[in-house]
Design a protein around this motif. Structure first.
Motif, PDB file in Angstrom:
ATOM      1  N   UNK A 134      -6.582  -1.407   4.068  1.00 37.67           N
ATOM      2  CA  UNK A 134      -5.999  -2.518   4.722  1.00 37.67           C
ATOM      3  C   UNK A 134      -4.621  -1.941   5.365  1.00 37.67           C
ATOM      4  N   UNK A 135      -4.199  -2.312   6.572  1.00 39.08           N
ATOM      5  CA  UNK A 135      -2.752  -1.907   6.987  1.00 39.08           C
ATOM      6  C   UNK A 135      -1.737  -2.977   6.454  1.00 39.08           C
ATOM      7  N   UNK A 136      -2.139  -3.807   5.634  1.00 39.88           N
ATOM      8  CA  UNK A 136      -1.058  -4.599   4.896  1.00 39.88           C
ATOM      9  C   UNK A 136      -0.732  -3.737   3.562  1.00 39.88           C
ATOM     10  N   UNK A 137      -1.638  -2.789   3.082  1.00 38.21           N
ATOM     11  CA  UNK A 137      -1.454  -2.078   1.768  1.00 38.21           C
ATOM     12  C   UNK A 137      -0.522  -1.022   1.959  1.00 38.21           C
ATOM     13  N   UNK A 138       0.792  -1.058   1.285  1.00 43.05           N
ATOM     14  CA  UNK A 138       1.738  -0.011   1.549  1.00 43.05           C
ATOM     15  C   UNK A 138       1.316   1.241   0.429  1.00 43.05           C
ATOM     16  N   UNK A 139       0.336   0.839  -0.269  1.00 41.11           N
ATOM     17  CA  UNK A 139      -0.144   1.725  -1.417  1.00 41.11           C
ATOM     18  C   UNK A 139      -1.278   2.904  -1.036  1.00 41.11           C
ATOM     19  N   UNK A 140      -1.500   3.073   0.346  1.00 42.56           N
ATOM     20  CA  UNK A 140      -2.504   4.091   0.683  1.00 42.56           C
ATOM     21  C   UNK A 140      -2.210   5.463   0.281  1.00 42.56           C
ATOM     22  N   UNK A 141      -2.815   5.859  -0.503  1.00 42.43           N
ATOM     23  CA  UNK A 141      -2.449   7.545  -1.139  1.00 42.43           C
ATOM     24  C   UNK A 141      -2.509   8.560  -0.086  1.00 42.43           C
ATOM     25  N   UNK A 142      -3.266   8.429   1.113  1.00 45.15           N
ATOM     26  CA  UNK A 142      -3.275   9.657   1.930  1.00 45.15           C
ATOM     27  C   UNK A 142      -2.086   9.562   2.642  1.00 45.15           C
TER      28      UNK A 142
END
Length: 229
Positions: A134-142
């Motif tokens: 999700x674009x709301x997720x600030x924990x995207x690892x990559x």
């Protein structure tokens, strides 16, 4: 030499060498669509579409063989072995993102478009990073790995919301302060993904208020009420 050969010279070793070099040049510099797509990590169907529409990267020349097949001439594969590599230069990375796993085909097409854009900019070996989240997720690892990597000088995204649904400008400002940048190919937003992200955010919020079992139903009801208002 027989009578028919009088006054004629046979092929000399130098002639064979020239023929061999010309043949090798054609093999190296001109290739089939599938071969070029494999080298560039594109989907062959995407490359065939570009050939038909005349939208291949500027540096690439497309010809038709007598049989009608597309043949691609790419000067990068003619001179790549002679181009010195600057190990100190910053990397350019294309970042493609979709919200859900069922958008895998869209993710690949997005990555292909980004890579073509980077090649058109003159980037010889653009890297592509694909992520689902999700674009709301600030924990995207990559994405976080790219942002934290000082060797990544340029991040190319198709839409600003591919980087982040909110506060993307703050990310751009932080990178700019480090001498890095974000290139946005198209400033418009994707409505379908916006709905997905809003649904996910509302579901998460409702789960805190009503519990996970009722969260999805409550979120859908809230979206319907907002749509009908």
């Amino acid at each position: 030499m027989g009578r028919n050969g009088e006054g004629q010279k046979g092929l000399q070793p130098a002639d064979f060498l020239i023929c061999f070099l010309l043949f090798s040049y054609a093999i190296i510099c001109c290739m089939k669509v599938r071969d070029w797509a494999g080298l560039e990590h594109f989907n062959p169907q995407t490359v065939w579409k570009w050939c038909r529409e005349g939208t291949m990267p500027d540096r690439v020349t497309v010809e038709r063989s007598p049989s009608g097949a597309y043949m691609i001439y790419d000067p990068k594969y003619e001179t790549a072995s002679r181009v010195p590599v600057d190990s100190g230069s910053l990397r350019t990375v294309c970042y493609a993102r979709v919200s859900c796993a069922d958008q895998k085909a869209d993710l690949q097409r997005q990555a292909d478009r980004l890579k073509a854009f980077a090649i058109g900019m003159g980037v010889e070996h653009p890297e592509v990073v694909m992520e689902t989240g999700s674009g709301m997720n600030d924990k995207r690892r990559k994405l976080n790995r790219l942002l934290a990597d000082p060797t990544v000088g340029t991040i190319i995204v198709e839409h600003r919301d591919r980087l982040a649904r909110m506060n993307a400008g703050l990310v751009e400002s932080a990178l700019k302060a480090q001498g890095r940048r974000v290139i946005v190919v198209d400033d418009t937003e994707l409505d379908d993904d916006l709905v997905r992200d809003m649904t996910e955010a509302l579901t998460s919020f409702c789960a805190r208020l009503y519990g996970r079992r009722a969260a999805k139903h409550k979120a859908q009801a809230a979206l319907k009420a907002a749509h009908d208002a």
